[in-house]
Scaffold this motif. Structure first.
Motif, PDB file in Angstrom:
ATOM      1  N   GLN A  79       0.701  -1.200   0.022  1.00  0.00           N
ATOM      2  CA  GLN A  79      -0.234   0.319  -0.190  1.00  0.00           C
ATOM      3  C   GLN A  79       1.040   1.367   0.093  1.00  0.00           C
ATOM      4  OE1 GLN A  79      -2.729   0.246   3.128  1.00  0.00           O
ATOM      5  NE2 GLN A  79      -3.749   2.120   2.740  1.00  0.00           N
ATOM      6  N   TYR A  80       2.112   1.478   0.541  1.00  0.00           N
ATOM      7  CA  TYR A  80       2.733   2.176   0.478  1.00  0.00           C
ATOM      8  C   TYR A  80       3.437   2.581  -0.489  1.00  0.00           C
ATOM      9  CZ  TYR A  80       1.849   1.747   5.468  1.00  0.00           C
ATOM     10  OH  TYR A  80       1.646   1.256   6.852  1.00  0.00           O
ATOM     11  N   THR A  81       3.869   1.832  -1.698  1.00  0.00           N
ATOM     12  CA  THR A  81       4.764   2.299  -2.302  1.00  0.00           C
ATOM     13  C   THR A  81       3.730   2.399  -4.198  1.00  0.00           C
ATOM     14  OG1 THR A  81       5.305   0.039  -2.857  1.00  0.00           O
ATOM     15  CG2 THR A  81       6.699   1.291  -2.390  1.00  0.00           C
ATOM     16  N   ARG A  82       2.413   1.586  -3.474  1.00  0.00           N
ATOM     17  CA  ARG A  82       1.600   1.634  -4.269  1.00  0.00           C
ATOM     18  C   ARG A  82       1.320   0.441  -5.827  1.00  0.00           C
ATOM     19  NH1 ARG A  82      -3.448   3.272  -3.293  1.00  0.00           N
ATOM     20  NH2 ARG A  82      -4.494   3.402  -5.106  1.00  0.00           N
ATOM     21  N   GLN A  83       2.783  -0.544  -5.390  1.00  0.00           N
ATOM     22  CA  GLN A  83       2.714  -1.678  -6.110  1.00  0.00           C
ATOM     23  C   GLN A  83       2.382  -3.538  -6.129  1.00  0.00           C
ATOM     24  OE1 GLN A  83       5.103  -0.849  -9.321  1.00  0.00           O
ATOM     25  NE2 GLN A  83       4.357   1.384  -8.946  1.00  0.00           N
ATOM     26  N   VAL A  84       2.382  -4.043  -7.570  1.00  0.00           N
ATOM     27  CA  VAL A  84       2.071  -4.867  -6.910  1.00  0.00           C
ATOM     28  C   VAL A  84       3.287  -5.533  -7.805  1.00  0.00           C
ATOM     29  CG1 VAL A  84       1.485  -7.419  -7.144  1.00  0.00           C
ATOM     30  CG2 VAL A  84      -0.481  -4.650  -7.699  1.00  0.00           C
ATOM     31  N   TYR A  85       3.721  -6.938  -6.024  1.00  0.00           N
ATOM     32  CA  TYR A  85       5.048  -7.752  -6.287  1.00  0.00           C
ATOM     33  C   TYR A  85       4.565  -8.929  -6.639  1.00  0.00           C
ATOM     34  CZ  TYR A  85       6.961  -3.043  -4.660  1.00  0.00           C
ATOM     35  OH  TYR A  85       7.861  -1.915  -4.548  1.00  0.00           O
ATOM     36  N   ARG A  94       9.762  -8.988  -7.994  1.00  0.00           N
ATOM     37  CA  ARG A  94       9.722  -8.071  -9.252  1.00  0.00           C
ATOM     38  C   ARG A  94       8.851  -7.848  -9.336  1.00  0.00           C
ATOM     39  NH1 ARG A  94       8.645 -10.826 -15.173  1.00  0.00           N
ATOM     40  NH2 ARG A  94       6.495 -11.335 -14.478  1.00  0.00           N
ATOM     41  N   LYS A  95       8.403  -6.105  -9.183  1.00  0.00           N
ATOM     42  CA  LYS A  95       7.311  -5.291  -9.614  1.00  0.00           C
ATOM     43  C   LYS A  95       7.016  -5.311 -10.290  1.00  0.00           C
ATOM     44  CE  LYS A  95       8.292  -1.143 -10.791  1.00  0.00           C
ATOM     45  NZ  LYS A  95       8.511   0.422  -9.888  1.00  0.00           N
ATOM     46  N   ILE A  96       5.553  -5.738 -10.749  1.00  0.00           N
ATOM     47  CA  ILE A  96       4.308  -6.469 -11.998  1.00  0.00           C
ATOM     48  C   ILE A  96       3.675  -5.092 -12.352  1.00  0.00           C
ATOM     49  CG2 ILE A  96       5.164  -8.488 -11.724  1.00  0.00           C
ATOM     50  CD1 ILE A  96       2.599  -9.026 -10.342  1.00  0.00           C
ATOM     51  N   MET A  97       3.214  -4.485 -11.227  1.00  0.00           N
ATOM     52  CA  MET A  97       2.112  -3.106 -11.140  1.00  0.00           C
ATOM     53  C   MET A  97       2.083  -2.482 -10.819  1.00  0.00           C
ATOM     54  SD  MET A  97      -1.312  -5.114 -12.535  1.00  0.00           S
ATOM     55  CE  MET A  97      -0.979  -6.754 -12.804  1.00  0.00           C
ATOM     56  N   ALA A  98       1.327  -1.325 -11.055  1.00  0.00           N
ATOM     57  CA  ALA A  98       1.131  -0.668 -10.039  1.00  0.00           C
ATOM     58  C   ALA A  98      -0.329  -0.749  -9.611  1.00  0.00           C
ATOM     59  CB  ALA A  98       1.377   1.294 -11.067  1.00  0.00           C
ATOM     60  N   PHE A  99      -1.064  -0.398  -8.650  1.00  0.00           N
ATOM     61  CA  PHE A  99      -2.365  -0.594  -7.764  1.00  0.00           C
ATOM     62  C   PHE A  99      -3.178   0.029  -9.371  1.00  0.00           C
ATOM     63  CE2 PHE A  99      -1.603  -1.097  -3.507  1.00  0.00           C
ATOM     64  CZ  PHE A  99      -0.842  -1.713  -3.228  1.00  0.00           C
ATOM     65  N   GLU A 100      -2.665   1.236  -9.860  1.00  0.00           N
ATOM     66  CA  GLU A 100      -3.694   2.189 -10.864  1.00  0.00           C
ATOM     67  C   GLU A 100      -3.813   0.935 -12.361  1.00  0.00           C
ATOM     68  OE1 GLU A 100      -1.479   3.741  -9.806  1.00  0.00           O
ATOM     69  OE2 GLU A 100      -2.455   4.656  -8.162  1.00  0.00           O
ATOM     70  N   HIS A 114     -10.552 -19.708 -13.362  1.00  0.00           N
ATOM     71  CA  HIS A 114      -9.414 -18.786 -12.134  1.00  0.00           C
ATOM     72  C   HIS A 114      -9.391 -17.566 -12.418  1.00  0.00           C
ATOM     73  CE1 HIS A 114      -6.440 -19.458 -15.832  1.00  0.00           C
ATOM     74  NE2 HIS A 114      -5.225 -18.348 -15.182  1.00  0.00           N
ATOM     75  N   TYR A 115      -8.968 -17.036 -11.765  1.00  0.00           N
ATOM     76  CA  TYR A 115      -8.547 -15.881 -11.306  1.00  0.00           C
ATOM     77  C   TYR A 115      -7.367 -15.071 -11.602  1.00  0.00           C
ATOM     78  CZ  TYR A 115     -13.145 -15.271  -9.389  1.00  0.00           C
ATOM     79  OH  TYR A 115     -14.419 -15.030  -9.110  1.00  0.00           O
ATOM     80  N   ALA A 116      -7.215 -13.593 -12.409  1.00  0.00           N
ATOM     81  CA  ALA A 116      -6.088 -13.255 -12.964  1.00  0.00           C
ATOM     82  C   ALA A 116      -5.680 -11.981 -12.595  1.00  0.00           C
ATOM     83  CB  ALA A 116      -5.400 -13.189 -14.310  1.00  0.00           C
ATOM     84  N   LEU A 117      -4.046 -11.590 -12.933  1.00  0.00           N
ATOM     85  CA  LEU A 117      -3.947 -10.229 -12.952  1.00  0.00           C
ATOM     86  C   LEU A 117      -3.739  -9.545 -14.176  1.00  0.00           C
ATOM     87  CD1 LEU A 117      -2.378  -9.096  -9.455  1.00  0.00           C
ATOM     88  CD2 LEU A 117      -4.584  -8.429  -9.687  1.00  0.00           C
ATOM     89  N   SER A 118      -4.277  -8.588 -14.110  1.00  0.00           N
ATOM     90  CA  SER A 118      -3.338  -7.859 -15.583  1.00  0.00           C
ATOM     91  C   SER A 118      -4.247  -6.445 -15.554  1.00  0.00           C
ATOM     92  CB  SER A 118      -4.043  -8.467 -16.565  1.00  0.00           C
ATOM     93  OG  SER A 118      -5.521  -8.164 -17.188  1.00  0.00           O
ATOM     94  N   HIS A 119      -3.156  -5.583 -17.104  1.00  0.00           N
ATOM     95  CA  HIS A 119      -3.493  -4.320 -16.976  1.00  0.00           C
ATOM     96  C   HIS A 119      -4.110  -3.809 -17.815  1.00  0.00           C
ATOM     97  CE1 HIS A 119       0.649  -4.013 -15.541  1.00  0.00           C
ATOM     98  NE2 HIS A 119       1.349  -4.938 -16.892  1.00  0.00           N
ATOM     99  N   GLY A 125      -3.381  -9.026 -22.673  1.00  0.00           N
ATOM    100  CA  GLY A 125      -2.179  -9.191 -23.163  1.00  0.00           C
ATOM    101  C   GLY A 125      -1.728 -10.346 -21.694  1.00  0.00           C
ATOM    102  N   LYS A 126       0.029 -10.364 -21.439  1.00  0.00           N
ATOM    103  CA  LYS A 126       0.464 -10.727 -20.493  1.00  0.00           C
ATOM    104  C   LYS A 126      -0.405 -10.300 -18.735  1.00  0.00           C
ATOM    105  CE  LYS A 126       4.388 -11.574 -17.362  1.00  0.00           C
ATOM    106  NZ  LYS A 126       4.844 -13.327 -18.351  1.00  0.00           N
ATOM    107  N   SER A 127      -1.026 -11.499 -18.085  1.00  0.00           N
ATOM    108  CA  SER A 127      -1.379 -12.070 -16.667  1.00  0.00           C
ATOM    109  C   SER A 127      -0.804 -13.153 -16.379  1.00  0.00           C
ATOM    110  CB  SER A 127      -2.347 -12.390 -17.438  1.00  0.00           C
ATOM    111  OG  SER A 127      -3.281 -13.500 -17.860  1.00  0.00           O
ATOM    112  N   PHE A 128      -1.141 -12.561 -15.104  1.00  0.00           N
ATOM    113  CA  PHE A 128      -0.777 -13.178 -13.753  1.00  0.00           C
ATOM    114  C   PHE A 128      -1.737 -14.041 -12.314  1.00  0.00           C
ATOM    115  CE2 PHE A 128       1.900  -9.823 -14.849  1.00  0.00           C
ATOM    116  CZ  PHE A 128       3.233 -10.633 -14.890  1.00  0.00           C
TER     117      PHE A 128
END
Length: 163
Positions: A79-85, A94-100, A114-119, A125-128
């Motif tokens: 939450q402090y850097t607002r990044q997902v690692y 590895r930093k993969i994306m910002a919260f925004e 299944h659920y995935a994180l994407s931009h 595109g690329k998802s996790f």
């Protein structure tokens, strides 16, 4: 949630999505160990011996690969850097994306959800993958409901907080 090792502390949410690899890892590790112990005791032809040992080696490598790159993968929402690692313990974080940029996808593959994180800009595109695949039986639906209520709600809370 014990199944995902969900932890929320000091503005960081962390969880391990693919803990269900434990059975697969144990199966391949025991298969490899059995092959490496029993095969030398057998009186096999040279080519057969090395063919069976190759199966043992592939089983061992599968167990090690799944243990390192699937079982222990941890996603960290800071939450402090607002990044997902994405963290693989002992190897890298590895930093993969910002919260925004976070968008949660419902991915259907081979009839399993299944659920995935994407931009947000490139949703397909690329998802996790952040969950294991959920089937259609009652046990899988209960696991899916538990994942949605406990993990997804926490992800939503932390990513949308203080916007």
């Amino acid at each position: 949630m014990a199944a995902y090792h969900l932890k929320i502390e000091n503005g960081r949410l962390s969880f391990q999505p693919e803990r269900d690899y434990k059975g697969k890892i144990l199966f391949f590790a025991l298969l490899a160990a059995g092959i490496f112990v029993v095969t030398p005791m057998l009186n096999l032809y040279h080519n057969t011996y090395w063919g069976v040992m190759a199966i043992g080696l592939v089983s061992a490598l599968t167990a090690v690969y799944d243990f390192i790159f699937h079982f222990n993968v941890t996603y960290i929402f800071d939450q402090y850097t607002r990044q997902v690692y994405k963290k693989i313990p002992g190897l890298f974080t590895r930093k993969i994306m910002a919260f925004e940029d976070v968008h949660i996808l419902h991915v259907q593959e081979d009839g399993l959800l299944h659920y995935a994180l994407s931009h947000k800009q490139n949703k397909y595109g690329k998802s996790f993958a952040i969950s294991q695949p959920f089937g259609t039986n009652r046990k899988s639906q209960a696991r899916q409901e538990q994942f949605e209520t406990e993990v997804l709600t926490e992800i939503e809370k932390i990513t949308h907080r203080s916007l």
